[in-house]
Motif scaffolding. Structure first.
Motif, short mmCIF file in Angstrom:
data_model
loop_
_atom_site.label_atom_id
_atom_site.label_comp_id
_atom_site.label_asym_id
_atom_site.label_seq_id
_atom_site.Cartn_x
_atom_site.Cartn_y
_atom_site.Cartn_z
N ALA A 117 -86.45 7.30 67.34
CA ALA A 117 -85.83 7.84 68.50
C ALA A 117 -86.35 9.12 69.47
CB ALA A 117 -84.29 8.34 68.27
N ALA A 118 -87.34 9.79 68.70
CA ALA A 118 -87.96 10.88 69.12
C ALA A 118 -89.37 10.52 69.97
CB ALA A 118 -88.23 12.05 68.25
N GLY A 119 -89.54 9.16 69.80
CA GLY A 119 -90.99 8.57 70.31
C GLY A 119 -92.00 8.73 69.21
N PHE A 120 -91.94 8.95 67.97
CA PHE A 120 -92.91 8.88 67.05
C PHE A 120 -93.38 7.61 66.61
CE2 PHE A 120 -94.31 9.24 62.62
CZ PHE A 120 -95.31 10.17 62.77
N PRO A 121 -94.51 7.14 66.78
CA PRO A 121 -94.93 5.67 66.27
C PRO A 121 -94.77 5.45 64.88
CG PRO A 121 -97.03 7.07 66.92
CD PRO A 121 -95.65 8.23 67.05
N TYR A 122 -93.55 5.60 64.37
CA TYR A 122 -93.41 5.48 62.67
C TYR A 122 -93.83 4.24 62.42
CZ TYR A 122 -91.38 5.47 58.25
OH TYR A 122 -90.86 5.32 56.84
N GLU A 123 -93.71 3.11 62.89
CA GLU A 123 -94.18 1.63 62.37
C GLU A 123 -95.67 1.54 62.38
OE1 GLU A 123 -92.23 -0.23 60.55
OE2 GLU A 123 -90.43 0.98 60.94
N ARG A 124 -96.13 2.12 63.56
CA ARG A 124 -97.72 2.02 64.00
C ARG A 124 -98.20 2.97 63.06
NH1 ARG A 124 -101.62 1.00 67.95
NH2 ARG A 124 -103.53 1.22 66.81
N TYR A 125 -97.77 4.09 62.73
CA TYR A 125 -98.50 5.31 61.76
C TYR A 125 -98.46 4.46 60.22
CZ TYR A 125 -99.03 9.24 58.55
OH TYR A 125 -99.31 10.31 58.02
N ASP A 128 -101.04 1.67 60.20
CA ASP A 128 -102.46 2.27 60.45
C ASP A 128 -102.72 2.75 59.03
OD1 ASP A 128 -102.83 1.28 62.75
OD2 ASP A 128 -102.60 3.45 63.64
N THR A 129 -101.78 3.61 58.23
CA THR A 129 -102.12 4.10 57.11
C THR A 129 -102.60 2.96 56.01
OG1 THR A 129 -100.81 6.20 57.64
CG2 THR A 129 -101.10 5.54 55.45
N LEU A 130 -101.58 1.99 55.99
CA LEU A 130 -101.98 0.83 55.04
C LEU A 130 -103.02 0.36 55.26
CD1 LEU A 130 -98.16 -0.59 54.64
CD2 LEU A 130 -99.42 0.87 53.33
N ARG A 131 -103.52 -0.04 56.44
CA ARG A 131 -104.63 -0.52 56.72
C ARG A 131 -105.80 0.08 56.36
NH1 ARG A 131 -105.39 -1.96 62.63
NH2 ARG A 131 -103.15 -1.46 62.39
N LEU A 132 -105.83 1.36 56.74
CA LEU A 132 -106.95 2.29 56.32
C LEU A 132 -107.18 2.44 54.81
CD1 LEU A 132 -109.08 4.45 56.96
CD2 LEU A 132 -107.17 6.37 56.99
N ALA A 133 -105.90 2.62 54.05
CA ALA A 133 -105.86 2.42 52.67
C ALA A 133 -106.54 1.38 51.86
CB ALA A 133 -104.56 2.38 52.08
N GLU A 134 -106.38 0.00 52.74
CA GLU A 134 -106.97 -1.19 52.16
C GLU A 134 -108.52 -1.13 52.28
OE1 GLU A 134 -105.04 -4.43 54.22
OE2 GLU A 134 -103.16 -3.97 52.97
N ILE A 135 -108.91 -0.48 53.63
CA ILE A 135 -110.36 -0.47 53.67
C ILE A 135 -110.89 0.58 52.84
CG2 ILE A 135 -111.92 0.37 55.68
CD1 ILE A 135 -110.33 -0.71 57.88
N LEU A 136 -110.55 1.58 52.75
CA LEU A 136 -110.92 2.59 51.84
C LEU A 136 -110.84 2.31 50.28
CD1 LEU A 136 -109.91 5.71 53.53
CD2 LEU A 136 -112.10 4.73 53.69
N GLU A 137 -110.07 1.22 49.96
CA GLU A 137 -109.83 0.81 48.52
C GLU A 137 -111.01 0.38 47.81
OE1 GLU A 137 -107.59 0.52 44.96
OE2 GLU A 137 -106.83 0.94 47.02
#
Length: 139
Positions: A117-125, A128-137
């Protein structure tokens, strides 16, 4: 993701965590950190300990320490990854899922809704976090 945005998002999550910690510690026997860990695990399970640590922005030793009481209480189940003997897979148990849904999920959902509701890109965050974790795994 831009480094400045990633840093800002990380700080927002840490500030929210600190702001809510006082309100949630020992809520139905779970601390805020445990609620956050169980909620993250539900989003990405099964997860390696390393991936879980990355998703929570903590070190591997910190996640290992955090999982011990949850495993002892029967909230998570940790096994050796059959595809890689040095990796440990973490899953919620039925007890852990019930504990999260009764104690943590209402709070988790409340903050998620407020952030969106405050405009924080929760789903995108999260994506992106999960994608980065996969890349760094490590393989």
């Amino acid at each position: 993701m831009d480094d400045g945005l990633a840093d800002l998002l990380h700080r927002v999550v840490m500030l929210l965590g600190e702001a809510t910690r006082r309100r949630t510690d020992d809520r139905d026997g779970l601390t805020y950190s445990q609620i956050r860990l169980l909620g993250t695990l539900e989003d990405i399970e099964p997860a390696t300990q390393h991936r879980l640590a990355q998703a929570l922005s903590v070190s591997d030793p910190a996640i290992s320490r955090a999982l011990r009481p949850l495993e002892a209480d029967g909230l998570v189940h940790i096994t050796i990854d059959p595809d890689h003997a040095r990796r440990r897979l973490v899953r919620l148990t039925n007890t852990g899922r019930k504990a999260f849904h009764s104690a943590g999920k209402p709070l988790h959902d409340e903050f998620r809704t407020a952030l969106i509701a405050a405009g924080f890109p929760y789903e995108r965050y999260l994506q992106d976090t999960l994608r980065l974790a996969e890349i760094l795994e490590p393989d």
